[in-house]
Design a protein around this motif. Sequence first.
Motif, PDB file in Angstrom:
ATOM      1  N   TYR A  61       0.795  -1.223   0.000  1.00  0.00           N
ATOM      2  CA  TYR A  61       0.000   0.000   0.000  1.00  0.00           C
ATOM      3  C   TYR A  61       0.833   1.282   0.000  1.00  0.00           C
ATOM      4  CZ  TYR A  61      -3.889  -3.093   0.867  1.00  0.00           C
ATOM      5  OH  TYR A  61      -4.822  -4.097   0.753  1.00  0.00           O
ATOM      6  N   PHE A  62       2.001   1.274   0.625  1.00  0.00           N
ATOM      7  CA  PHE A  62       2.793   2.489   0.745  1.00  0.00           C
ATOM      8  C   PHE A  62       3.900   2.556  -0.311  1.00  0.00           C
ATOM      9  CE2 PHE A  62       6.496   4.629   2.816  1.00  0.00           C
ATOM     10  CZ  PHE A  62       5.992   5.922   2.800  1.00  0.00           C
ATOM     11  N   THR A  63       4.708   1.534  -0.409  1.00  0.00           N
ATOM     12  CA  THR A  63       5.855   1.576  -1.316  1.00  0.00           C
ATOM     13  C   THR A  63       5.433   1.528  -2.768  1.00  0.00           C
ATOM     14  OG1 THR A  63       7.234   0.487   0.333  1.00  0.00           O
ATOM     15  CG2 THR A  63       8.031   0.449  -1.930  1.00  0.00           C
ATOM     16  N   PHE A  64       4.652   0.508  -3.135  1.00  0.00           N
ATOM     17  CA  PHE A  64       4.315   0.297  -4.539  1.00  0.00           C
ATOM     18  C   PHE A  64       2.904   0.745  -4.891  1.00  0.00           C
ATOM     19  CE2 PHE A  64       7.787  -2.649  -3.584  1.00  0.00           C
ATOM     20  CZ  PHE A  64       8.692  -2.225  -4.530  1.00  0.00           C
ATOM     21  N   ARG A  65       2.181   1.280  -3.909  1.00  0.00           N
ATOM     22  CA  ARG A  65       0.856   1.880  -4.114  1.00  0.00           C
ATOM     23  C   ARG A  65      -0.112   0.971  -4.863  1.00  0.00           C
ATOM     24  NH1 ARG A  65       1.318   7.524  -2.026  1.00  0.00           N
ATOM     25  NH2 ARG A  65       3.513   7.541  -1.535  1.00  0.00           N
ATOM     26  N   GLN A  66      -0.138  -0.289  -4.461  1.00  0.00           N
ATOM     27  CA  GLN A  66      -1.036  -1.264  -5.089  1.00  0.00           C
ATOM     28  C   GLN A  66      -2.381  -1.236  -4.365  1.00  0.00           C
ATOM     29  OE1 GLN A  66      -0.230  -3.407  -7.764  1.00  0.00           O
ATOM     30  NE2 GLN A  66       1.603  -2.151  -7.928  1.00  0.00           N
ATOM     31  N   LYS A  67      -3.425  -0.864  -5.058  1.00  0.00           N
ATOM     32  CA  LYS A  67      -4.756  -0.775  -4.453  1.00  0.00           C
ATOM     33  C   LYS A  67      -5.592  -2.023  -4.704  1.00  0.00           C
ATOM     34  CE  LYS A  67      -4.143   3.512  -3.152  1.00  0.00           C
ATOM     35  NZ  LYS A  67      -3.281   3.659  -2.018  1.00  0.00           N
ATOM     36  N   GLN A  68      -5.413  -2.634  -5.880  1.00  0.00           N
ATOM     37  CA  GLN A  68      -6.214  -3.796  -6.235  1.00  0.00           C
ATOM     38  C   GLN A  68      -5.743  -5.022  -5.467  1.00  0.00           C
ATOM     39  OE1 GLN A  68      -4.451  -2.049  -8.492  1.00  0.00           O
ATOM     40  NE2 GLN A  68      -5.871  -1.173  -9.962  1.00  0.00           N
ATOM     41  N   PHE A  69      -6.712  -5.902  -5.197  1.00  0.00           N
ATOM     42  CA  PHE A  69      -6.371  -7.167  -4.563  1.00  0.00           C
ATOM     43  C   PHE A  69      -6.116  -8.201  -5.653  1.00  0.00           C
ATOM     44  CE2 PHE A  69      -7.410 -11.366  -2.977  1.00  0.00           C
ATOM     45  CZ  PHE A  69      -6.566 -11.430  -1.878  1.00  0.00           C
ATOM     46  N   SER A  70      -5.040  -8.938  -5.490  1.00  0.00           N
ATOM     47  CA  SER A  70      -4.700 -10.003  -6.411  1.00  0.00           C
ATOM     48  C   SER A  70      -4.201 -11.191  -5.601  1.00  0.00           C
ATOM     49  CB  SER A  70      -3.604  -9.528  -7.373  1.00  0.00           C
ATOM     50  OG  SER A  70      -3.017 -10.622  -8.029  1.00  0.00           O
ATOM     51  N   PHE A  71      -4.726 -12.376  -5.891  1.00  0.00           N
ATOM     52  CA  PHE A  71      -4.248 -13.570  -5.184  1.00  0.00           C
ATOM     53  C   PHE A  71      -2.793 -13.869  -5.531  1.00  0.00           C
ATOM     54  CE2 PHE A  71      -8.835 -14.464  -4.936  1.00  0.00           C
ATOM     55  CZ  PHE A  71      -8.915 -14.678  -3.562  1.00  0.00           C
ATOM     56  N   ARG A  72      -2.393 -13.502  -6.740  1.00  0.00           N
ATOM     57  CA  ARG A  72      -1.022 -13.775  -7.170  1.00  0.00           C
ATOM     58  C   ARG A  72      -0.016 -12.976  -6.337  1.00  0.00           C
ATOM     59  NH1 ARG A  72       0.903 -13.173 -13.274  1.00  0.00           N
ATOM     60  NH2 ARG A  72      -0.909 -11.836 -13.228  1.00  0.00           N
ATOM     61  N   GLN A  73      -0.354 -11.745  -5.997  1.00  0.00           N
ATOM     62  CA  GLN A  73       0.586 -10.881  -5.286  1.00  0.00           C
ATOM     63  C   GLN A  73       1.023 -11.450  -3.936  1.00  0.00           C
ATOM     64  OE1 GLN A  73      -0.880  -6.950  -4.489  1.00  0.00           O
ATOM     65  NE2 GLN A  73       1.130  -6.070  -4.893  1.00  0.00           N
ATOM     66  N   PRO A  74       0.128 -11.813  -3.031  1.00  0.00           N
ATOM     67  CA  PRO A  74       0.613 -12.382  -1.765  1.00  0.00           C
ATOM     68  C   PRO A  74       1.284 -13.743  -1.943  1.00  0.00           C
ATOM     69  CG  PRO A  74      -1.794 -12.309  -1.785  1.00  0.00           C
ATOM     70  CD  PRO A  74      -1.318 -11.593  -3.015  1.00  0.00           C
ATOM     71  N   VAL A  75       0.879 -14.495  -2.953  1.00  0.00           N
ATOM     72  CA  VAL A  75       1.535 -15.788  -3.209  1.00  0.00           C
ATOM     73  C   VAL A  75       2.978 -15.560  -3.633  1.00  0.00           C
ATOM     74  CG1 VAL A  75       1.567 -17.822  -4.703  1.00  0.00           C
ATOM     75  CG2 VAL A  75      -0.597 -17.047  -3.711  1.00  0.00           C
TER      76      VAL A  75
END
Length: 134
Positions: A61-75
């Motif tokens: 949320y802070f560094t890369f400013r990713q707002k959308q949720f993606s299952f791939r990202q936390p994996v």
Amino acid sequence: MKPSKATTFEIMRFLVVGGVAVIIDGCFYFCFINWEIIEASWAKRLSFLLGSIWAFFMNKYFTFRQKQFSFRQPVLFGLVYFTGFFLNSVFHDLVHVFTKIEWLAFTLATGVSTISNFIGQKWIVFKSQKLSNE
């Protein structure tokens, strides 16, 4: 090649988030071993995981400013951090076994995992996310 202004700010935010994660890691690590809650190897593993949880949410949320949720990202983040966790644990234990110097073991383990985590987030986790958003 000079990084863009946006990339420079990402790097600065990454370092701030990482610095706080290291503080979280270090505080829990030294509390666990000084209060004799768990032995040094397990203290390092648990403290690293606590710092990693902080790092995931703040980098998202802070560094890369990713707002959308993606299952791939936390994996992908989990895979990158598991690699960092493994490297962190191995380096910590090797240094600790040979030197018995806890601060040195902690510092070297942190350095190794920081480098691997930056490389993984920059070129795997968040690059993949940017490509999937295009």
